[in-house]
Design a protein around this motif. Sequence first.
Motif, PDB file in Angstrom:
ATOM      1  N   LEU A 173       0.542  -1.121   0.448  1.00 46.24           N
ATOM      2  CA  LEU A 173      -0.019   0.073  -0.213  1.00 46.24           C
ATOM      3  C   LEU A 173       0.793   1.384   0.296  1.00 46.24           C
ATOM      4  CD1 LEU A 173      -2.566   0.865  -0.109  1.00 46.24           C
ATOM      5  CD2 LEU A 173      -2.407   1.025   2.601  1.00 46.24           C
ATOM      6  N   LYS A 174       1.863   1.098   0.545  1.00 47.89           N
ATOM      7  CA  LYS A 174       2.337   2.102   0.925  1.00 47.89           C
ATOM      8  C   LYS A 174       3.519   2.645  -0.284  1.00 47.89           C
ATOM      9  CE  LYS A 174       5.091   3.447   5.364  1.00 47.89           C
ATOM     10  NZ  LYS A 174       5.991   2.870   6.123  1.00 47.89           N
ATOM     11  N   THR A 175       3.863   1.531  -1.201  1.00 46.12           N
ATOM     12  CA  THR A 175       5.076   1.665  -2.606  1.00 46.12           C
ATOM     13  C   THR A 175       3.744   2.070  -3.612  1.00 46.12           C
ATOM     14  OG1 THR A 175       4.754  -0.548  -2.994  1.00 46.12           O
ATOM     15  CG2 THR A 175       6.319  -0.155  -1.900  1.00 46.12           C
ATOM     16  N   GLU A 176       2.263   1.691  -3.448  1.00 47.45           N
ATOM     17  CA  GLU A 176       1.302   1.786  -4.478  1.00 47.45           C
ATOM     18  C   GLU A 176       0.625   2.853  -4.259  1.00 47.45           C
ATOM     19  OE1 GLU A 176      -3.483   0.489  -4.947  1.00 47.45           O
ATOM     20  OE2 GLU A 176      -1.637  -1.261  -5.032  1.00 47.45           O
ATOM     21  N   THR A 177       0.999   3.890  -3.196  1.00 44.79           N
ATOM     22  CA  THR A 177       0.348   5.125  -2.911  1.00 44.79           C
ATOM     23  C   THR A 177       1.275   6.655  -3.236  1.00 44.79           C
ATOM     24  OG1 THR A 177       0.902   5.389  -0.420  1.00 44.79           O
ATOM     25  CG2 THR A 177      -1.062   4.736  -1.259  1.00 44.79           C
ATOM     26  N   SER A 178       2.690   5.665  -2.967  1.00 45.43           N
ATOM     27  CA  SER A 178       4.692   6.409  -3.463  1.00 45.43           C
ATOM     28  C   SER A 178       3.913   6.898  -5.020  1.00 45.43           C
ATOM     29  CB  SER A 178       4.880   6.588  -2.903  1.00 45.43           C
ATOM     30  OG  SER A 178       5.632   4.832  -2.926  1.00 45.43           O
ATOM     31  N   GLU A 179       4.231   6.332  -5.653  1.00 46.61           N
ATOM     32  CA  GLU A 179       3.754   5.819  -6.726  1.00 46.61           C
ATOM     33  C   GLU A 179       2.797   6.606  -7.547  1.00 46.61           C
ATOM     34  OE1 GLU A 179       3.923   1.463  -8.398  1.00 46.61           O
ATOM     35  OE2 GLU A 179       5.608   1.165  -7.745  1.00 46.61           O
ATOM     36  N   GLN A 180       1.541   6.524  -7.219  1.00 43.23           N
ATOM     37  CA  GLN A 180       0.293   7.488  -7.458  1.00 43.23           C
ATOM     38  C   GLN A 180       0.953   8.990  -6.749  1.00 43.23           C
ATOM     39  OE1 GLN A 180      -3.214   6.589  -5.410  1.00 43.23           O
ATOM     40  NE2 GLN A 180      -3.275   4.859  -6.630  1.00 43.23           N
ATOM     41  N   LEU A 181       1.201   9.145  -6.073  1.00 47.50           N
ATOM     42  CA  LEU A 181       1.904  10.448  -5.587  1.00 47.50           C
ATOM     43  C   LEU A 181       3.132  11.386  -6.668  1.00 47.50           C
ATOM     44  CD1 LEU A 181       1.465  13.105  -3.663  1.00 47.50           C
ATOM     45  CD2 LEU A 181       3.794  11.582  -2.645  1.00 47.50           C
ATOM     46  N   GLU A 182       3.969  10.502  -6.878  1.00 48.86           N
ATOM     47  CA  GLU A 182       5.312  11.063  -7.717  1.00 48.86           C
ATOM     48  C   GLU A 182       4.278  10.784  -9.535  1.00 48.86           C
ATOM     49  OE1 GLU A 182       7.756   7.551  -8.297  1.00 48.86           O
ATOM     50  OE2 GLU A 182       8.696   7.900  -5.978  1.00 48.86           O
TER      51      GLU A 182
END
Length: 99
Positions: free
Chosen positions: A66-75
């Motif tokens: 979930l953390k990597t998914e949200t950080s990718e979406q943020l990027e």
Amino acid sequence: MSQYRETSSGSLSSLISGAVLGAAGLAWWLFSEAERRQQSRKQRAMLYAPRIQDGSEALDTSSPSLKTETSEQLEQRVEQLNAAIADVRKQLEDLGARN
């Protein structure tokens, strides 16, 4: 002349007693307002307390996926915003060059 002294002492005592009563009334009103505000704060806090305790207001970011998914979406979102800003900047420069 003794009547004058009795009247002046009577009016002085009534003035003092009025001031004391006024001060007591003001103190009572201030105390009741403070108590009412405190009760209001307690009630407001009680409205939010159950949600805070069960964790429904907190985001559960403990899972790594979930953390990597949200950080990718943020990027991706940041890249989109930067591209939009660059487009607007280019349009403004073109408008400035025309004038």
